[in-house]
Design a protein around this motif. Structure first.
Motif, PDB file in Angstrom:
ATOM      1  N   MET A  70       6.443  77.543  61.236  1.00 18.04           N
ATOM      2  CA  MET A  70       5.472  76.826  60.151  1.00 18.04           C
ATOM      3  C   MET A  70       5.991  75.483  59.660  1.00 18.04           C
ATOM      4  O   MET A  70       5.180  74.584  59.767  1.00 18.04           O
ATOM      5  CB  MET A  70       5.605  77.922  58.963  1.00 18.04           C
ATOM      6  CG  MET A  70       4.475  77.291  57.991  1.00 18.04           C
ATOM      7  SD  MET A  70       4.619  78.652  56.480  1.00 18.04           S
ATOM      8  CE  MET A  70       5.930  78.292  55.764  1.00 18.04           C
ATOM      9  N   GLY A  71       7.246  75.253  59.373  1.00 17.55           N
ATOM     10  CA  GLY A  71       7.778  73.869  58.917  1.00 17.55           C
ATOM     11  C   GLY A  71       7.614  72.952  59.972  1.00 17.55           C
ATOM     12  O   GLY A  71       7.316  71.897  59.797  1.00 17.55           O
ATOM     13  N   GLU A  72       8.034  73.308  61.261  1.00 16.94           N
ATOM     14  CA  GLU A  72       7.764  72.397  62.390  1.00 16.94           C
ATOM     15  C   GLU A  72       6.259  72.073  62.470  1.00 16.94           C
ATOM     16  O   GLU A  72       6.081  70.732  62.863  1.00 16.94           O
ATOM     17  CB  GLU A  72       8.307  72.895  63.574  1.00 16.94           C
ATOM     18  CG  GLU A  72       9.790  73.187  63.575  1.00 16.94           C
ATOM     19  CD  GLU A  72      10.538  72.046  63.715  1.00 16.94           C
ATOM     20  OE1 GLU A  72      10.053  71.062  64.187  1.00 16.94           O
ATOM     21  OE2 GLU A  72      11.805  71.972  63.352  1.00 16.94           O
ATOM     22  N   ILE A 112       7.757  75.461  51.415  1.00 27.48           N
ATOM     23  CA  ILE A 112       6.838  75.732  52.274  1.00 27.48           C
ATOM     24  C   ILE A 112       7.861  76.063  53.579  1.00 27.48           C
ATOM     25  O   ILE A 112       7.273  76.350  54.757  1.00 27.48           O
ATOM     26  CB  ILE A 112       5.735  75.021  52.558  1.00 27.48           C
ATOM     27  CG1 ILE A 112       6.061  73.586  52.864  1.00 27.48           C
ATOM     28  CG2 ILE A 112       4.613  74.936  51.715  1.00 27.48           C
ATOM     29  CD1 ILE A 112       4.841  72.609  53.018  1.00 27.48           C
ATOM     30  N   SER A 113       8.783  75.096  53.819  1.00 30.09           N
ATOM     31  CA  SER A 113       9.553  75.078  54.996  1.00 30.09           C
ATOM     32  C   SER A 113      10.773  76.039  54.959  1.00 30.09           C
ATOM     33  O   SER A 113      11.273  76.780  55.828  1.00 30.09           O
ATOM     34  CB  SER A 113      10.213  73.582  55.217  1.00 30.09           C
ATOM     35  OG  SER A 113      11.259  73.184  54.569  1.00 30.09           O
ATOM     36  N   GLY A 114      11.460  76.206  53.643  1.00 29.44           N
ATOM     37  CA  GLY A 114      12.732  77.097  53.532  1.00 29.44           C
ATOM     38  C   GLY A 114      13.721  76.400  54.091  1.00 29.44           C
ATOM     39  O   GLY A 114      15.180  77.105  54.287  1.00 29.44           O
ATOM     40  N   SER A 115      13.889  75.164  54.684  1.00 28.03           N
ATOM     41  CA  SER A 115      15.032  74.668  55.193  1.00 28.03           C
ATOM     42  C   SER A 115      15.480  73.551  54.635  1.00 28.03           C
ATOM     43  O   SER A 115      14.805  72.423  54.338  1.00 28.03           O
ATOM     44  CB  SER A 115      14.676  74.268  56.632  1.00 28.03           C
ATOM     45  OG  SER A 115      15.908  73.597  57.228  1.00 28.03           O
ATOM     46  N   SER A 116      16.778  73.233  54.183  1.00 27.30           N
ATOM     47  CA  SER A 116      17.201  72.057  53.541  1.00 27.30           C
ATOM     48  C   SER A 116      17.573  70.856  54.541  1.00 27.30           C
ATOM     49  O   SER A 116      17.028  69.723  54.148  1.00 27.30           O
ATOM     50  CB  SER A 116      18.442  72.093  53.103  1.00 27.30           C
ATOM     51  OG  SER A 116      18.298  73.077  51.496  1.00 27.30           O
ATOM     52  N   VAL A 117      18.036  71.217  55.553  1.00 26.17           N
ATOM     53  CA  VAL A 117      18.205  70.072  56.771  1.00 26.17           C
ATOM     54  C   VAL A 117      16.764  69.562  57.314  1.00 26.17           C
ATOM     55  O   VAL A 117      16.774  68.483  57.318  1.00 26.17           O
ATOM     56  CB  VAL A 117      18.662  70.811  57.861  1.00 26.17           C
ATOM     57  CG1 VAL A 117      18.733  69.866  59.223  1.00 26.17           C
ATOM     58  CG2 VAL A 117      20.294  71.175  57.589  1.00 26.17           C
ATOM     59  N   ALA A 118      15.669  70.465  57.401  1.00 24.32           N
ATOM     60  CA  ALA A 118      14.463  70.025  57.798  1.00 24.32           C
ATOM     61  C   ALA A 118      13.887  69.257  56.673  1.00 24.32           C
ATOM     62  O   ALA A 118      13.121  68.062  57.239  1.00 24.32           O
ATOM     63  CB  ALA A 118      13.614  71.088  58.089  1.00 24.32           C
ATOM     64  N   THR A 119      13.824  69.427  55.519  1.00 27.29           N
ATOM     65  CA  THR A 119      13.514  68.610  54.449  1.00 27.29           C
ATOM     66  C   THR A 119      14.065  67.306  54.211  1.00 27.29           C
ATOM     67  O   THR A 119      13.388  66.233  54.152  1.00 27.29           O
ATOM     68  CB  THR A 119      13.900  69.388  52.976  1.00 27.29           C
ATOM     69  OG1 THR A 119      13.198  70.803  53.046  1.00 27.29           O
ATOM     70  CG2 THR A 119      13.303  68.628  52.046  1.00 27.29           C
ATOM     71  N   VAL A 251       1.139  84.922  58.178  1.00 27.56           N
ATOM     72  CA  VAL A 251       0.010  84.244  57.565  1.00 27.56           C
ATOM     73  C   VAL A 251       0.343  83.153  57.452  1.00 27.56           C
ATOM     74  O   VAL A 251      -0.691  82.050  57.725  1.00 27.56           O
ATOM     75  CB  VAL A 251      -0.265  85.251  56.391  1.00 27.56           C
ATOM     76  CG1 VAL A 251      -1.464  84.308  55.596  1.00 27.56           C
ATOM     77  CG2 VAL A 251      -0.709  86.599  57.019  1.00 27.56           C
ATOM     78  N   GLY A 252       1.382  82.452  57.032  1.00 25.78           N
ATOM     79  CA  GLY A 252       1.696  81.143  56.713  1.00 25.78           C
ATOM     80  C   GLY A 252       1.666  80.078  58.208  1.00 25.78           C
ATOM     81  O   GLY A 252       0.988  79.095  58.010  1.00 25.78           O
ATOM     82  N   VAL A 253       2.121  80.799  59.183  1.00 23.82           N
ATOM     83  CA  VAL A 253       2.037  80.190  60.498  1.00 23.82           C
ATOM     84  C   VAL A 253       0.428  79.776  60.958  1.00 23.82           C
ATOM     85  O   VAL A 253       0.124  78.835  61.079  1.00 23.82           O
ATOM     86  CB  VAL A 253       2.727  80.965  61.445  1.00 23.82           C
ATOM     87  CG1 VAL A 253       2.376  80.311  63.113  1.00 23.82           C
ATOM     88  CG2 VAL A 253       4.062  80.770  61.448  1.00 23.82           C
ATOM     89  N   LEU A 254      -0.287  80.957  60.872  1.00 17.49           N
ATOM     90  CA  LEU A 254      -2.056  80.993  60.949  1.00 17.49           C
ATOM     91  C   LEU A 254      -2.403  79.755  60.289  1.00 17.49           C
ATOM     92  O   LEU A 254      -3.232  78.950  60.522  1.00 17.49           O
ATOM     93  CB  LEU A 254      -2.344  82.226  60.628  1.00 17.49           C
ATOM     94  CG  LEU A 254      -4.060  82.216  61.074  1.00 17.49           C
ATOM     95  CD1 LEU A 254      -4.217  81.962  62.443  1.00 17.49           C
ATOM     96  CD2 LEU A 254      -4.506  83.558  60.580  1.00 17.49           C
ATOM     97  N   THR A 278      11.951  75.610  67.113  1.00 12.35           N
ATOM     98  CA  THR A 278      12.103  76.859  66.482  1.00 12.35           C
ATOM     99  C   THR A 278      13.185  77.445  67.329  1.00 12.35           C
ATOM    100  O   THR A 278      13.752  78.211  66.602  1.00 12.35           O
ATOM    101  CB  THR A 278      10.739  77.622  66.381  1.00 12.35           C
ATOM    102  OG1 THR A 278       9.866  76.551  65.585  1.00 12.35           O
ATOM    103  CG2 THR A 278      10.822  78.894  65.845  1.00 12.35           C
ATOM    104  N   ILE A 279      12.959  77.871  68.490  1.00 13.33           N
ATOM    105  CA  ILE A 279      13.763  78.508  69.329  1.00 13.33           C
ATOM    106  C   ILE A 279      15.406  78.118  69.368  1.00 13.33           C
ATOM    107  O   ILE A 279      16.143  79.022  68.757  1.00 13.33           O
ATOM    108  CB  ILE A 279      13.438  78.272  70.813  1.00 13.33           C
ATOM    109  CG1 ILE A 279      12.212  79.157  71.116  1.00 13.33           C
ATOM    110  CG2 ILE A 279      14.700  78.939  71.977  1.00 13.33           C
ATOM    111  CD1 ILE A 279      11.643  78.725  72.411  1.00 13.33           C
TER     112      ILE A 279
END
Length: 427
Positions: A70-72, A112-119, A251-254, A278-279
């Motif tokens: 979802m974050g990606e 919405i992403s749940g990731s600090s590195v991604a943020t 649901v968030g991904v959708l 993601t993988i």
């Protein structure tokens, strides 16, 4: 049963392997295998395949790749960049100007992403060109991005909280609820630090610049709706009892796909890149989780948790003094381990102590995640420091380290508050 000396040797070996650069999962697995073989022989190694399957055969863990995906999608679909631009329109008049945008944008994207590195990577990529054009202090630019991104593992949905809940059998919904207030309070403290510093030293922020016309700013407010909609969908479905955290992630991904499609950014290349990222992230995370679960199993069989809790029971110190010692230990570990490694390796050792002190597993989850936040911006190996430095692309990482110091103090203050007043987390 293992003796205290043997347990300390094993923990020292684990720290050494991590310090020399061995992958977290390999280090955890190495110590587990050596401990199992030394005390039990080959017999304890034979069921590892079955143990690994049992660990991963958990519906809750499906939430991890879904939240990452979802974050990606949101990043690659341009939702995050639009959100950042909309926030900057309204935050320019504050002392510190656009520096507040980094914190607000990190808070929203973390939710919405749940990731600090991604943020950190996402906000940094969007922010640096804008700030450099307006002559902001690079120390404060870097500090607000690196520190604001730590909110990604505290504000729900948090991947770290999901992993903690899976390891300790703690309710993910309860952990998500407990993380909201500390996350918002910490974001407010970051904003206050920037505002006060910019009032005292206006040169840290560039000129506030000319505000866009009122009708344009109001029109761009619509770009704040997508992350808000996704957050409401995810958290509302969980707390309303309509979906489990894993189902809510789906649901968030959708919802993310529909929003990106609405902006005409949905295409096969974007989906392929998002899936590959993601993988990669999910494989790394689950490999660490399996190795950690096996280590926890071996420690349990050896009686290490009982040994540690017994040693703490013999210490005639108040709970707050013991907690202060634990905080100091995490501060030390944060200088050498990243957030996930620190969290997973210390749970089997520290949790018996916390349980003996009478704290709940939900409270400890938030406490632990906040200490991991410190690890993300603590030199010399704080992950966010190097993510921001790589996005920054010039100068020395020392500038980023100097920028996070005021925010480190904020996190420590909040840790002290929730330690003295646990109800701030549990109510």
């Amino acid at each position: 049963m293992i003796g205290l000396e043997g347990a300390l040797i094993g923990f020292a070996l684990l720290l050494f392997l991590l310090f020399v650069g061995l992958h977290i999962a390999v280090a955890l697995f190495t110590v587990s295998v050596l401990g199992a073989w030394w005390y039990f022989g080959d017999a304890m190694l034979n069921p590892f395949g079955t143990f690994m399957w049992g660990t991963l055969n958990n519906f809750l863990l499906v939430a991890i790749p879904l939240f990452v995906f979802m974050g990606e999608i949101l990043v690659r679909g341009g939702i995050t960049e639009r959100m950042y631009r909309a926030l900057s329109d309204w935050l320019k008049p504050l002392p510190g100007g656009l520096l507040h945008t980094n914190i607000f944008a990190s808070t929203i994207f973390a939710a919405i992403s749940g990731s600090s590195v991604a943020t950190a990577a996402t906000i940094g990529t969007v922010a640096f060109p804008t700030f450099r054009a307006q002559n902001y202090s690079e120390r404060w630019i870097s500090g607000t991005i690196a520190s604001g991104a730590t909110l990604g593992i505290l504000i729900p949905p948090s991947i770290n909280l999901i992993i903690y809940g899976a390891i300790t059998n703690t309710s993910i919904g309860a952990l998500f609820t407990a993380g909201i207030l500390p996350g918002l309070v910490l974001a407010a403290m970051f904003v206050a630090i920037v505002a006060v510093s910019a009032t005292i030293k206006p040169e840290i922020a560039g000129p506030r610049g000319k505000l866009a016309p009122w009708h344009e700013r109001r029109k761009r407010l619509v770009d704040l709706l997508p992350p808000l909609i996704i957050f409401i969908i995810i958290m509302g479905s969980i707390y309303g009892g309509w979906a489990t955290p894993t189902e809510a992630a789906g649901v968030g991904v959708l919802a993310a796909l529909l929003l990106v499609g609405f902006h005409h950014e949905l295409n096969l290349r974007m989906l392929r890149d998002a899936m590959l990222a993601t993988i990669s992230t999910t494989a790394m995370t689950l490999l660490i989780l399996v190795a950690a679960a096996y280590l926890n199993f071996i420690l349990g069989v050896l009686g290490v948790p009982k040994l540690v809790s017994g040693a703490v029971a013999d210490i005639s110190a108040s709970p707050l003094v013991v907690l202060l010692i634990i905080v100091c230990l995490y501060l030390l570990l944060g200088c050498f381990l990243d957030a996930l490694a620190m969290m997973i390796t210390t749970i089997p050792i520290i949790w018996p102590i916390i349980d003996h002190l009478g704290y709940s597993s939900v409270w400890f989850g938030i406490f632990l995640v906040m200490m991991c936040e410190l690890a993300l911006i603590t030199p010399p190996v704080g992950m966010n420091l190097y993510i921001v430095q790589s996005v920054r692309g010039r100068g020395h990482v020392g500038t980023v380290i100097a920028g996070v110091i005021p925010f480190l103090a904020c996190i420590l203050v909040l840790v002290a508050l929730i330690s003295v007043f646990p109800g701030l987390v549990l109510n």
